[in-house]
Scaffold this motif. Structure first.
Motif, PDB file in Angstrom:
ATOM      1  N   GLU A  86       0.771  -1.128   0.041  1.00 35.58           N
ATOM      2  CA  GLU A  86      -0.029   0.113   0.104  1.00 35.58           C
ATOM      3  C   GLU A  86       0.869   1.342   0.168  1.00 35.58           C
ATOM      4  O   GLU A  86       0.218   2.169  -0.471  1.00 35.58           O
ATOM      5  N   ARG A  87       1.941   1.198   0.525  1.00 34.88           N
ATOM      6  CA  ARG A  87       2.973   2.603   0.596  1.00 34.88           C
ATOM      7  C   ARG A  87       3.959   2.653  -0.420  1.00 34.88           C
ATOM      8  O   ARG A  87       4.437   3.458  -0.526  1.00 34.88           O
ATOM      9  N   TRP A  88       3.806   1.602  -1.519  1.00 33.86           N
ATOM     10  CA  TRP A  88       4.784   1.596  -2.547  1.00 33.86           C
ATOM     11  C   TRP A  88       4.075   2.572  -3.612  1.00 33.86           C
ATOM     12  O   TRP A  88       2.862   2.673  -3.771  1.00 33.86           O
ATOM     13  N   PRO A  89       5.057   3.042  -4.573  1.00 35.14           N
ATOM     14  CA  PRO A  89       4.699   3.619  -5.507  1.00 35.14           C
ATOM     15  C   PRO A  89       3.511   2.882  -6.441  1.00 35.14           C
ATOM     16  O   PRO A  89       3.729   1.706  -6.441  1.00 35.14           O
ATOM     17  N   GLU A  90       2.871   3.785  -7.331  1.00 34.79           N
ATOM     18  CA  GLU A  90       1.684   3.098  -7.856  1.00 34.79           C
ATOM     19  C   GLU A  90       2.128   1.931  -9.005  1.00 34.79           C
ATOM     20  O   GLU A  90       1.776   0.777  -9.179  1.00 34.79           O
ATOM     21  N   HIS A  91       3.337   2.181  -9.811  1.00 34.76           N
ATOM     22  CA  HIS A  91       3.828   1.512 -10.721  1.00 34.76           C
ATOM     23  C   HIS A  91       4.267   0.188 -10.241  1.00 34.76           C
ATOM     24  O   HIS A  91       4.302  -1.036 -10.785  1.00 34.76           O
ATOM     25  N   ILE A  92       4.942   0.208  -8.780  1.00 35.06           N
ATOM     26  CA  ILE A  92       5.435  -0.943  -8.096  1.00 35.06           C
ATOM     27  C   ILE A  92       4.191  -1.771  -7.632  1.00 35.06           C
ATOM     28  O   ILE A  92       4.470  -3.019  -7.820  1.00 35.06           O
ATOM     29  N   GLN A  93       3.182  -1.193  -7.225  1.00 31.23           N
ATOM     30  CA  GLN A  93       1.834  -1.813  -6.870  1.00 31.23           C
ATOM     31  C   GLN A  93       1.370  -2.749  -8.095  1.00 31.23           C
ATOM     32  O   GLN A  93       0.959  -3.806  -7.881  1.00 31.23           O
ATOM     33  N   LEU A  94       1.298  -1.835  -9.114  1.00 29.32           N
ATOM     34  CA  LEU A  94       0.966  -2.707 -10.302  1.00 29.32           C
ATOM     35  C   LEU A  94       1.814  -3.849 -10.874  1.00 29.32           C
ATOM     36  O   LEU A  94       1.156  -4.957 -10.978  1.00 29.32           O
ATOM     37  N   ALA A  95       2.997  -3.799 -10.613  1.00 30.34           N
ATOM     38  CA  ALA A  95       4.193  -4.946 -10.880  1.00 30.34           C
ATOM     39  C   ALA A  95       3.739  -5.954  -9.804  1.00 30.34           C
ATOM     40  O   ALA A  95       3.638  -7.191 -10.073  1.00 30.34           O
ATOM     41  N   TYR A  96       3.324  -5.724  -8.920  1.00 30.06           N
ATOM     42  CA  TYR A  96       3.293  -6.689  -7.480  1.00 30.06           C
ATOM     43  C   TYR A  96       1.943  -7.478  -7.927  1.00 30.06           C
ATOM     44  O   TYR A  96       1.903  -8.699  -7.826  1.00 30.06           O
ATOM     45  N   GLN A  97       0.985  -6.678  -8.325  1.00 30.96           N
ATOM     46  CA  GLN A  97      -0.128  -7.342  -8.606  1.00 30.96           C
ATOM     47  C   GLN A  97      -0.206  -8.181  -9.675  1.00 30.96           C
ATOM     48  O   GLN A  97      -0.819  -9.482  -9.714  1.00 30.96           O
ATOM     49  N   GLU A  98       0.521  -7.951 -10.652  1.00 35.84           N
ATOM     50  CA  GLU A  98       0.917  -9.020 -11.771  1.00 35.84           C
ATOM     51  C   GLU A  98       1.560  -9.888 -11.402  1.00 35.84           C
ATOM     52  O   GLU A  98       1.270 -10.996 -11.829  1.00 35.84           O
ATOM     53  N   ILE A  99       2.691  -9.851 -10.546  1.00 32.13           N
ATOM     54  CA  ILE A  99       3.479 -10.928  -9.705  1.00 32.13           C
ATOM     55  C   ILE A  99       2.468 -12.072  -9.184  1.00 32.13           C
ATOM     56  O   ILE A  99       2.303 -13.224  -9.404  1.00 32.13           O
TER      57      ILE A  99
END
Length: 189
Positions: A86-99
């Motif tokens: 939740e505190r990560w930048p949006e592009h990192i959050q999107l990459a995390y969701q993809e993983i």
């Protein structure tokens, strides 16, 4: 003994001074990880377990997902608590969701959000207890967050730690440059 489950961890991206996925060092780090994962899988390995923090663990997840095309490998994501991203930048959050969408298993160690540093220690302990060995990208002369994981790994019975050293990274750079030397320099004559 055949090692079936391996944890992978290492520096977070900011600890390496990497602030963009386009940084060429990411390519070399991923290649060093890929080489070790291929050896692990060819020796009978089956599972890669990560907490999936941005940096070495993210890049490992991406490599495992690529290797699924060639090998029978499963990816487990075990963050310390729910909503870790939740505190990560949006592009990192999107990459995390993809993983996560490609992971074979996902479970937060603690239900609910952040409660304290004990959650990170519990995550490290859990991962060590549920794997046979660890692959760690870390240089003890350059301290960083992997030292906490190593505290548990070093005291675990019959637990092997395999290292990716700066020398291994240099070797990956040279291997990649050798296999794709780019444009040859012009002959001045």
């Amino acid at each position: 003994m055949i090692v079936k489950r391996m944890a992978v961890t290492g520096y977070k991206s900011h600890e390496l001074g990497i602030f963009s996925e386009k940084d060429e060092r990411v390519t070399y780090i991923k290649e060093a990880i890929r080489q070790r994962l291929v050896a692990f899988l060819e020796e009978g390995g089956e599972w890669v377990l990560l907490s999936c923090q941005p940096g070495v663990e993210f890049w490992t997840a991406e490599v495992v997902i690529e290797l699924k095309q060639e090998y029978s490998v499963s990816l487990a994501i075990l963050p310390p608590f729910e909503g870790v991203e939740e505190r990560w930048p949006e592009h990192i959050q999107l990459a995390y969701q993809e993983i996560l969408s490609e992971a074979d298993f996902f479970k937060a160690i603690y239900k609910g959000g952040y409660k304290g540093p004990f959650q990170f220690k519990a995550k490290d302990r859990f991962i060590v207890e549920h794997t046979d060995k660890a692959l760690v990208l870390y240089d003890e002369e350059t301290p960083g967050t992997p030292k906490f994981f190593l505290e548990f790994a070093r005291v675990a019975d019959d637990y092997e730690v395999e290292w990716i050293t700066p020398e291994d990274l240099q070797e990956a750079v040279e291997d990649m440059q050798w296999s794709d030397p780019g444009t040859p320099e012009e002959d001045p004559h």
